[in-house]
Write an enzyme that holds these catalytic residues in place. Structure first.
Site, short mmCIF file in Angstrom:
data_model
loop_
_atom_site.label_atom_id
_atom_site.label_comp_id
_atom_site.label_asym_id
_atom_site.label_seq_id
_atom_site.Cartn_x
_atom_site.Cartn_y
_atom_site.Cartn_z
N LYS A 262 0.77 -1.33 -0.23
CA LYS A 262 0.01 0.07 -0.28
C LYS A 262 0.91 1.32 -0.32
O LYS A 262 1.87 1.77 0.95
CB LYS A 262 -1.07 0.03 1.22
CG LYS A 262 -2.02 1.71 1.66
CD LYS A 262 -2.79 1.53 2.26
CE LYS A 262 -3.33 1.74 2.93
NZ LYS A 262 -4.55 2.34 3.99
N ASP A 267 -2.45 10.13 4.27
CA ASP A 267 -3.69 9.54 4.46
C ASP A 267 -5.00 10.39 5.31
O ASP A 267 -4.68 10.26 6.37
CB ASP A 267 -4.32 7.96 4.54
CG ASP A 267 -5.40 7.67 4.83
OD1 ASP A 267 -6.36 8.28 4.31
OD2 ASP A 267 -5.97 6.34 5.53
N LYS A 274 -10.38 12.32 8.52
CA LYS A 274 -10.16 11.88 9.74
C LYS A 274 -9.59 13.84 10.80
O LYS A 274 -9.37 14.16 10.40
CB LYS A 274 -8.29 11.39 9.44
CG LYS A 274 -7.90 9.97 9.28
CD LYS A 274 -6.84 10.20 9.71
CE LYS A 274 -6.75 8.02 8.73
NZ LYS A 274 -7.19 7.33 8.95
N ASP A 285 1.39 5.39 5.94
CA ASP A 285 0.37 5.08 4.89
C ASP A 285 1.11 4.46 3.89
O ASP A 285 0.63 4.15 3.34
CB ASP A 285 -1.01 5.97 5.13
CG ASP A 285 -2.32 4.67 5.06
OD1 ASP A 285 -1.58 3.30 5.80
OD2 ASP A 285 -3.21 5.22 4.97
N ASP A 344 -11.96 6.82 3.63
CA ASP A 344 -10.95 6.65 4.72
C ASP A 344 -10.53 5.26 4.29
O ASP A 344 -9.69 4.75 4.69
CB ASP A 344 -11.56 7.06 6.16
CG ASP A 344 -10.38 7.10 6.74
OD1 ASP A 344 -8.95 7.64 6.17
OD2 ASP A 344 -10.31 7.36 8.10
N GLU A 346 -9.37 3.93 2.32
CA GLU A 346 -9.18 2.98 0.84
C GLU A 346 -8.82 2.73 0.41
O GLU A 346 -7.84 2.85 -0.83
CB GLU A 346 -8.43 4.85 1.04
CG GLU A 346 -6.76 5.49 0.98
CD GLU A 346 -6.64 5.45 2.56
OE1 GLU A 346 -7.59 4.93 3.51
OE2 GLU A 346 -5.56 4.53 2.88
N ARG A 348 -8.21 -0.82 0.39
CA ARG A 348 -8.09 -1.71 -0.22
C ARG A 348 -8.81 -1.13 -1.53
O ARG A 348 -8.36 -2.48 -2.13
CB ARG A 348 -9.86 -2.00 1.17
CG ARG A 348 -10.75 -1.24 1.47
CD ARG A 348 -11.70 -1.28 2.77
NE ARG A 348 -11.13 -0.89 3.76
CZ ARG A 348 -11.42 -1.16 5.33
NH1 ARG A 348 -12.32 -1.30 5.23
NH2 ARG A 348 -10.36 -0.69 6.21
N1 BES Z 1 -4.61 4.24 7.15
C1 BES Z 1 -5.28 3.57 7.56
C2 BES Z 1 -5.29 2.50 9.01
C3 BES Z 1 -4.16 3.61 10.15
C4 BES Z 1 -4.85 3.67 11.21
C5 BES Z 1 -2.98 2.87 9.65
C6 BES Z 1 -3.75 4.37 12.37
C7 BES Z 1 -1.98 3.43 10.75
C8 BES Z 1 -2.77 4.15 11.88
C9 BES Z 1 -6.55 2.99 7.01
O1 BES Z 1 -6.71 3.83 4.95
C10 BES Z 1 -7.83 3.70 7.54
O2 BES Z 1 -8.33 5.27 8.14
N2 BES Z 1 -8.89 3.02 7.70
C11 BES Z 1 -9.44 3.11 8.51
C12 BES Z 1 -10.97 1.97 8.16
C13 BES Z 1 -12.94 2.50 8.28
C14 BES Z 1 -12.54 4.11 8.05
C15 BES Z 1 -12.86 1.53 8.12
C16 BES Z 1 -9.91 2.95 10.04
O3 BES Z 1 -8.48 1.98 10.37
O4 BES Z 1 -10.54 3.69 10.40
ZN ZN Z 2 -4.39 4.36 4.52
ZN ZN Z 3 -7.58 5.85 5.33
#
Ligand code: BES
Ligand code: ZN
Ligand code: ZN
Length: 492
Positions: A262, A267, A274, A285, A344, A346, A348
């Site tokens: 990835k 992000d 966020k 990220d 968010d 993104e 996947r």
């Molecule tokens: N990049 C984040 C995941 C992340 C969170 C990485 C904390 C490192 C530390 C990812 O893209 C994300 O934002 N995921 C969301 C998914 C949700 C919206 C279903 C999450 O984990 O909150």
């Molecule tokens: Zn992310």
């Molecule tokens: Zn994200």
């Protein structure tokens, strides 16, 4: 750092810092008290005063004031002897390096007691020393480089050089630059590490001796129908890139592997923005992509007989005027569609492109690394990555390798019943599941794109970045995954 192996007695070695690793409550078995006679009981006194017992993490630094050929002794607590594993050596060596730098040591000698099997310990000690030397200071105006040891001697009375020891030392020396490259790419500010920059860095570090890189720009990405990457990129003024790194070994390849990383260079969450606090570290990220670039850059140096293709979809995730909107639908090159309900989620979306593309080459194994979900950090904490797989032997082999490298992985289940949560009212699936089990539902979405090939997904959202200094890594990107990937590839 120049590494030597020697067969010499502990009271005869001349060095700046003589490191004596001591298992907990085994002081009497160690050569300590033999050395103590040479310093007329002062060492025993010092040990008693500091209540040193050999607990892991504890240490005593003692100046011999000319009574021994070694200028300083460093007693390093190793914890319970039956709990000593490769990572104990790695961390001990990293601590030794820090302690040695406080006395400006140029030469360090590391003692192995008679019962230590140096075949593995030697590699781990060298690796700990090397990993601990990493710094990222280019944006500090007042940094001065710390004193660095020039030489490391590993010794034990009766030590015999063996091909296995030499090989393990060479392997770690060839691996660490890949870890440092991954750390650098993560630590650079997000306005430096853009998709374009990541592509250029891949080109710079992955070339020659069987390695080649293609960096696809927006036109090519469009013509390849990488719809997820294009959708995520819509909110940004930066162009996306799709990086393809190929390694073809000189000899016939035993296996064909796809590594997918990835590469979200920042992000923000997109329109599903966020909160400010969660954004502070979101330059991390692209850690999965950085790990793939870091690992692949070292393949020629390790001369492994595997064919490896690295795929890194990369863009930032921003909420610009043209950003994708909750409710939008993406149609993928394998025909499947995803309704984007949260921009968010993104990672996947861009990994789906890369997995579908990689699957077309029918590799023997596909392994993806991604800082995919906060839910995985909730489940396993900051130091452990989650591993999901549709092929248990692959997961087992990766976990075996991770145990050796000290990069902690724990398997989480692909619970097929949770697919229910991904049902969309307009498309084949939506990009988020319910309130719980978010690491699993994310993995289930990826699984839709692997064409049932043997596949493992490493959710490295926790361990990719450390919020504080550790023995082997300062605060920031850790390069997590590089060492386990290279170890895994070397077992094929
Ligand atoms: N990049 C984040 C995941 C992340 C969170 C990485 C904390 C490192 C530390 C990812 O893209 C994300 O934002 N995921 C969301 C998914 C949700 C919206 C279903 C999450 O984990 O909150
Ligand atoms: Zn992310
Ligand atoms: Zn994200």
């Amino acid at each position: 750092m120049d590494v030597k192996l020697r067969d010499i007695r502990v009271d005869a070695i001349k060095t700046d810092v003589l490191v004596l690793p001591i298992p907990e409550k085994e002081l009497e078995k160690s050569p300590l008290y033999a050395l103590d006679r040479r310093v007329r009981g002062k060492l025993r006194e010092r040990i008693e005063r500091s209540r040193f017992t050999g607990a892991e993490g504890s240490s005593v630094l003692y100046s011999t004031a000319g009574a021994l050929p070694a200028s300083n002794l460093l007693l390093l607590g190793m914890g319970k002897s039956r709990e000593i594993e490769p990572d104990t050596w790695r961390k001990a060596a990293a601590r030794a390096r820090k302690e040695a730098s406080t006395v400006g040591a140029a030469e360090i000698a590391f003692y192995f007691n008679p019962s230590t099997e140096p075949d593995n310990a030697a590699g781990a000690v060298v690796e700990g020393m090397l990993l601990a030397s990493y710094q990222f200071n280019k944006y500090r105006s007042n940094s001065k480089p710390p004193s660095e040891p020039r030489g490391l001697t590993l010794f034990k009375p009766g030590l015999k050089r063996s091909a296995a020891i030499e090989k393990s030392i060479r392997a770690v020396e060839q691996t660490t630059p890949g870890v440092f490259l991954a750390r650098d790419l993560v630590n650079e500010p997000p306005s430096v590490t853009t998709a374009t920059f990541l592509g250029a860095q891949a080109q710079r570090h992955c070339r020659g001796r069987g390695l080649s890189v293609e960096v696809w720009g927006k036109k090519k990405i469009e013509s390849m129908h990488l719809a997820g990457l294009l959708a995520v990129n819509r909110g940004s003024l930066e162009e996306p890139r799709f990086i393809v790194i190929h390694y073809k070994p000189a000899r016939k390849a035993k296996k064909k592997i796809a590594l997918i990383g990835k590469g979200i260079t920042f992000d923000s969450g997109g329109l599903s923005l966020k909160p400010a606090k969660s954004m502070e570290t979101m330059k991390l990220d692209m850690s999965g992509g950085a790990a793939v670039i870091g690992a692949m850059s070292r393949l020629p140096h390790l001369s492994l007989d595997v064919e490896v293709t690295g795929y890194i979809p990369t863009t930032d995730n921003l909420p610009g005027g043209n950003a994708q909107k909750p409710g939008d639908v993406i149609r993928y090159l394998n025909g499947k569609t995803i309704e984007v309900l949260n921009t968010d989620a993104e990672g996947r979306l861009i990994l789906a492109d890369a997995l579908a593309l990689a699957a077309r080459q029918r590799p023997d194994y596909m392994i993806n690394l991604a800082t995919l979900t906060g839910a995985c950090v909730v489940a396993l904490g900051a130091q452990v990555g989650g591993i999901f797989s549709n092929h248990q032997p692959l997961a087992d082999q990766l976990m075996r390798c991770a145990r050796e490298t000290g990069e902690k992985l724990w398997q989480l289940p692909l619970v097929k019943e949770y697919r229910e949560q991904l049902k969309s009212s307009v498309a084949d699936m939506k990009n988020i599941g319910g309130a719980h089990g978010g690491a699993i539902t994310a993995a289930l979405i990826l699984q839709e794109f692997v064409a049932e090939l043997p596949w493992a997904h490493l959710d490295i959202a926790g361990p990719a970045f450390t919020e504080g200094d550790t023995a082997i890594c300062p605060k920031g990107g850790t390069g997590f995954g590089v060492r386990t990937l290279l170890k895994f590839l070397s077992t094929l």
